[in-house]
Design a protein around this motif. Sequence first.
Motif, mmCIF file in Angstrom:
data_model
loop_
_atom_site.group_PDB
_atom_site.id
_atom_site.type_symbol
_atom_site.label_atom_id
_atom_site.label_comp_id
_atom_site.label_asym_id
_atom_site.label_seq_id
_atom_site.Cartn_x
_atom_site.Cartn_y
_atom_site.Cartn_z
ATOM 1 N N ASP A 31 -7.362 50.668 -48.488
ATOM 2 C CA ASP A 31 -6.895 49.887 -49.641
ATOM 3 C C ASP A 31 -7.438 50.470 -50.945
ATOM 4 O O ASP A 31 -8.475 50.062 -51.439
ATOM 5 N N TYR A 32 -6.694 51.398 -51.505
ATOM 6 C CA TYR A 32 -7.109 52.030 -52.757
ATOM 7 C C TYR A 32 -6.850 51.139 -53.967
ATOM 8 O O TYR A 32 -7.342 51.404 -55.044
ATOM 9 N N GLY A 33 -6.076 50.085 -53.810
ATOM 10 C CA GLY A 33 -5.722 49.213 -54.925
ATOM 11 C C GLY A 33 -6.558 47.959 -55.040
ATOM 12 O O GLY A 33 -6.309 47.142 -55.906
ATOM 13 N N ALA A 34 -7.560 47.795 -54.191
ATOM 14 C CA ALA A 34 -8.410 46.589 -54.192
ATOM 15 C C ALA A 34 -7.553 45.329 -54.170
ATOM 16 O O ALA A 34 -7.606 44.495 -55.058
ATOM 17 N N HIS A 35 -6.759 45.171 -53.128
ATOM 18 C CA HIS A 35 -5.936 43.979 -52.922
ATOM 19 C C HIS A 35 -6.834 42.887 -52.350
ATOM 20 O O HIS A 35 -6.919 42.702 -51.141
ATOM 21 N N VAL A 36 -7.510 42.180 -53.249
ATOM 22 C CA VAL A 36 -8.587 41.277 -52.845
ATOM 23 C C VAL A 36 -8.476 39.869 -53.417
ATOM 24 O O VAL A 36 -9.323 39.031 -53.157
ATOM 25 N N VAL A 37 -7.423 39.593 -54.206
ATOM 26 C CA VAL A 37 -7.258 38.276 -54.826
ATOM 27 C C VAL A 37 -6.175 37.521 -54.070
ATOM 28 O O VAL A 37 -5.009 37.917 -54.079
ATOM 29 N N CYS A 38 -6.549 36.435 -53.428
ATOM 30 C CA CYS A 38 -5.580 35.627 -52.697
ATOM 31 C C CYS A 38 -4.919 34.676 -53.687
ATOM 32 O O CYS A 38 -5.570 33.811 -54.261
#
Length: 119
Positions: A31-38
């Motif tokens: 995950d290079y885009g930091a998909h971390v916000v739900c």
Amino acid sequence: MPFDPTSRRGNRARNVLGGPLADCCNTGLEDYGAHVVCVQVTKEFLEFSIARGNDLSTPMPDFGFPGLKPGDRWCLCAARWREALRAGMAPSVLLTATHERTLDYVTLDDLKKYAIDLQ
């Protein structure tokens, strides 16, 4: 550098409140885009995202992506949420399912203003 969800506090992913990370995002070293916000997406956010060149509404079956509609939950890139926040278009957030890495991009106070899981 790719995002490593286990890089903080041992092998357990933590949410922005410091507790165990609830299910929402399926992220990892790739995950290079930091998909971390739900988030829970809104019509306004989806329109904003299209205007910024990221169409999240249109299904892409070749990639296993069903397309999003208002009310869907999605694991959003932290930088995109910050961009939407600055534009006044940030979608709602589930804090218990938002990875602590998000705090590298935005403050907890900003996230709390959009939280749908605070009592």
